[in-house]
Every structure is written in C-alpha cells, then in structure tokens.
Write a protein that holds these residues in place. Sequence first.
Motif, mmCIF file in Angstrom:
data_model
loop_
_atom_site.group_PDB
_atom_site.id
_atom_site.type_symbol
_atom_site.label_atom_id
_atom_site.label_comp_id
_atom_site.label_asym_id
_atom_site.label_seq_id
_atom_site.Cartn_x
_atom_site.Cartn_y
_atom_site.Cartn_z
ATOM 1 N N ILE A 1 53.346 10.014 -43.510
ATOM 2 C CA ILE A 1 54.161 9.358 -42.480
ATOM 3 C C ILE A 1 55.622 9.311 -42.911
ATOM 4 O O ILE A 1 56.523 9.591 -42.116
ATOM 5 C CB ILE A 1 53.622 7.947 -42.166
ATOM 6 N N VAL A 2 55.875 8.991 -44.174
ATOM 7 C CA VAL A 2 57.243 8.951 -44.689
ATOM 8 C C VAL A 2 57.863 10.343 -44.604
ATOM 9 O O VAL A 2 58.991 10.512 -44.129
ATOM 10 C CB VAL A 2 57.274 8.412 -46.136
ATOM 11 N N GLN B 1 45.132 13.979 -40.932
ATOM 12 C CA GLN B 1 44.679 13.478 -39.635
ATOM 13 C C GLN B 1 44.978 11.996 -39.456
ATOM 14 O O GLN B 1 45.315 11.546 -38.364
ATOM 15 C CB GLN B 1 43.178 13.739 -39.451
ATOM 16 N N ALA B 2 44.896 11.230 -40.531
ATOM 17 C CA ALA B 2 45.204 9.794 -40.427
ATOM 18 C C ALA B 2 46.667 9.577 -40.054
ATOM 19 O O ALA B 2 46.984 8.695 -39.252
ATOM 20 C CB ALA B 2 44.880 9.094 -41.743
ATOM 21 N N ALA B 3 47.562 10.379 -40.609
ATOM 22 C CA ALA B 3 48.983 10.253 -40.277
ATOM 23 C C ALA B 3 49.239 10.671 -38.839
ATOM 24 O O ALA B 3 50.041 10.050 -38.142
ATOM 25 C CB ALA B 3 49.819 11.094 -41.235
ATOM 26 N N ILE B 4 48.560 11.722 -38.380
ATOM 27 C CA ILE B 4 48.709 12.162 -36.992
ATOM 28 C C ILE B 4 48.224 11.076 -36.044
ATOM 29 O O ILE B 4 48.912 10.715 -35.088
ATOM 30 C CB ILE B 4 47.950 13.482 -36.752
ATOM 31 N N ASP B 5 47.031 10.547 -36.308
ATOM 32 C CA ASP B 5 46.483 9.488 -35.459
ATOM 33 C C ASP B 5 47.386 8.259 -35.452
ATOM 34 O O ASP B 5 47.603 7.644 -34.405
ATOM 35 C CB ASP B 5 45.084 9.100 -35.931
ATOM 36 N N SER B 6 47.918 7.906 -36.600
ATOM 37 C CA SER B 6 48.796 6.746 -36.703
ATOM 38 C C SER B 6 50.094 6.961 -35.932
ATOM 39 O O SER B 6 50.644 6.027 -35.364
ATOM 40 C CB SER B 6 49.094 6.464 -38.170
ATOM 41 N N PHE C 1 59.527 5.606 -37.223
ATOM 42 C CA PHE C 1 60.451 6.238 -36.292
ATOM 43 C C PHE C 1 59.758 7.415 -35.599
ATOM 44 O O PHE C 1 60.021 7.713 -34.435
ATOM 45 C CB PHE C 1 61.701 6.704 -37.039
ATOM 46 N N ILE C 2 58.840 8.040 -36.307
ATOM 47 C CA ILE C 2 58.112 9.182 -35.735
ATOM 48 C C ILE C 2 57.301 8.742 -34.519
ATOM 49 O O ILE C 2 57.162 9.496 -33.561
ATOM 50 C CB ILE C 2 57.232 9.873 -36.784
ATOM 51 N N GLN C 3 56.777 7.517 -34.526
ATOM 52 C CA GLN C 3 56.026 7.015 -33.367
ATOM 53 C C GLN C 3 56.927 6.942 -32.144
ATOM 54 O O GLN C 3 56.510 7.296 -31.040
ATOM 55 C CB GLN C 3 55.456 5.625 -33.651
ATOM 56 N N GLU C 4 58.137 6.469 -32.324
ATOM 57 C CA GLU C 4 59.068 6.372 -31.203
ATOM 58 C C GLU C 4 59.366 7.747 -30.620
ATOM 59 O O GLU C 4 59.424 7.911 -29.405
ATOM 60 C CB GLU C 4 60.356 5.686 -31.659
#
Length: 95
Positions: free
Chosen positions: A22-23, A59-64, A83-86
């Motif tokens: 994620i980072v 996959q956990a990072a993608i799902d998150s 920030f990636i979620q936004e």
Amino acid sequence: MTWGRGSSLSSSIALSSCEAEIVAATEAAKEAVYLDNFVKELGYKQGEAQPIHLSLDNQAAIDSSYNAEHHQRTRHIDRKHYFIQELVEQGRIVL
C-alpha cells in the motif's frame, strides 16, 4: 523513466507485506498523477481521459485499495498511505 530522484531510505517500517504494498502503491500513484498532470500541462492530449493503470501483486493491498473500510488487519496502517483509495474512488487509477 528514472526513480532515482526521490529514492531514499524509508522513514517507516512496514509491519506486513500488505502495508508495504500500500505504501509503495501510494508513492507510485503520486508519481503517476504528477506525470499525468505534467504531460497535460505540456499540451499533449490523448483523446478521452483514461485512468492510469497501476499493477500490484498483493491481493490484500488491491482489496484494501478498493474497499475503504478499515479492517482488523489493516488498522495499523497510517491514513496518509490511503491516498491510493481516493484515486481509485475518483477513477483516476485502476489496479
């Protein structure tokens, strides 16, 4: 493309591979959005606006990134790394 400009030792330690992904994805997304905006400022148009494609192998990072809910396993991850979620919610990034 070179990544030497901003490379340095990380000031934080990831507690899981999901957090590390994620980072890294957030940093890559910031660079991609910057470069996309820079190219647009130069006057290059690519027709209809297309989302930026970013590849992740966790996959956990993608799902998150697609699911904004905080789960028990990801509650320790700093909010600034999402920030990636936004960008995913806005449709600017596709994973």
